[in-house]
Design an enzyme around this catalytic site. Sequence first.
Site, PDB file in Angstrom:
ATOM      1  N   TYR A 162       3.750 -10.406 -18.769  1.00 15.80           N
ATOM      2  CA  TYR A 162       3.192 -10.118 -17.441  1.00 15.80           C
ATOM      3  C   TYR A 162       1.712  -9.788 -17.589  1.00 15.80           C
ATOM      4  O   TYR A 162       0.873 -10.268 -16.821  1.00 15.80           O
ATOM      5  CB  TYR A 162       3.952  -8.961 -16.805  1.00 15.80           C
ATOM      6  CG  TYR A 162       3.410  -8.511 -15.473  1.00 15.80           C
ATOM      7  CD1 TYR A 162       3.652  -9.245 -14.318  1.00 15.80           C
ATOM      8  CD2 TYR A 162       2.650  -7.338 -15.357  1.00 15.80           C
ATOM      9  CE1 TYR A 162       3.163  -8.830 -13.087  1.00 15.80           C
ATOM     10  CE2 TYR A 162       2.158  -6.921 -14.133  1.00 15.80           C
ATOM     11  CZ  TYR A 162       2.413  -7.660 -13.001  1.00 15.80           C
ATOM     12  OH  TYR A 162       1.921  -7.253 -11.786  1.00 15.80           O
ATOM     13  N   LYS A 169      -1.606 -11.803 -15.980  1.00 12.98           N
ATOM     14  CA  LYS A 169      -2.586 -11.150 -15.123  1.00 12.98           C
ATOM     15  C   LYS A 169      -3.980 -11.169 -15.748  1.00 12.98           C
ATOM     16  O   LYS A 169      -4.983 -11.243 -15.031  1.00 12.98           O
ATOM     17  CB  LYS A 169      -2.145  -9.723 -14.827  1.00 12.98           C
ATOM     18  CG  LYS A 169      -0.919  -9.645 -13.923  1.00 12.98           C
ATOM     19  CD  LYS A 169      -1.132 -10.342 -12.586  1.00 12.98           C
ATOM     20  CE  LYS A 169       0.014 -10.103 -11.627  1.00 12.98           C
ATOM     21  NZ  LYS A 169      -0.232 -10.707 -10.288  1.00 12.98           N
TER      22      LYS A 169
END
Length: 262
Positions: free
Chosen positions: A163, A167
């Site tokens: 994740y 990002k």
Amino acid sequence: MLERIQQKFDLTGKVAIVTGASKGIGESIARGLAQFGAKVVISSRNQEAVDQVANNLRSDGLEAKGIACHVGDVLHLHNLLEQTVETYGGVDILVNNAATNPYYGTLENMDQGLFDKIMHINLKAPFLLANLCYPLMKEKGGGSIINIASVEGMKPSAGLGLYSVSKAALIMLTKSQAVEWGKHGIRSNAICPGLIKTKFSAALWQNEKILDQITRHLPTGRMALPDELSGLACFLASDASSYCTGSVFTADGGHMVAGGLA
């Protein structure tokens, strides 16, 4: 002078698309943009859910339309743009908020399918949707792209490795858009939230031990509510931020300056 500054926040006549807007941060941003005068397209996977949010906004005298879109499907992205143009005539503001994180654990235990899903939704979809909006914004002489990244993209925490990678890449996409599209009056900025009380982050804040670890390290001593992000998004969408592009704004209660989970 005060009136002039206030006018810079006015979004009257602007058209905004907000993905992942059926709840949480996306819904709060959509409401904020509408309150400043924008015509807002509420987008998420479920038509009933986006219609409910749009109806709530319209009941408050605001302009909104719900258009279902699964950002992982390129045909859905094209349909989202086509319906937006058909309804409102163009797009001035794009908020790439939709994201996923179906896995909490170590990198070595993640399979390829999860890798593909996270990168597709969190990075490829914002890339594709911004590219679809680009010619419309260019023709109008400008626009604002707001990519909702995360502090995890700046400093990763255990269990959120991929994740964080997605990002971090979204932050760099934001900067690349700013460099390449600035000459057309198109600005691109990223917002990096910390811990926000949403369904998306429930696995963190519903665990009392994890929540305590996080909040003890924050200068604010607490997590945020979704509407604490909307003001920053409205600033970046408006002429009040006309000289801001390629920037990364944190809304994290001080996480990046005070540390956090290692």
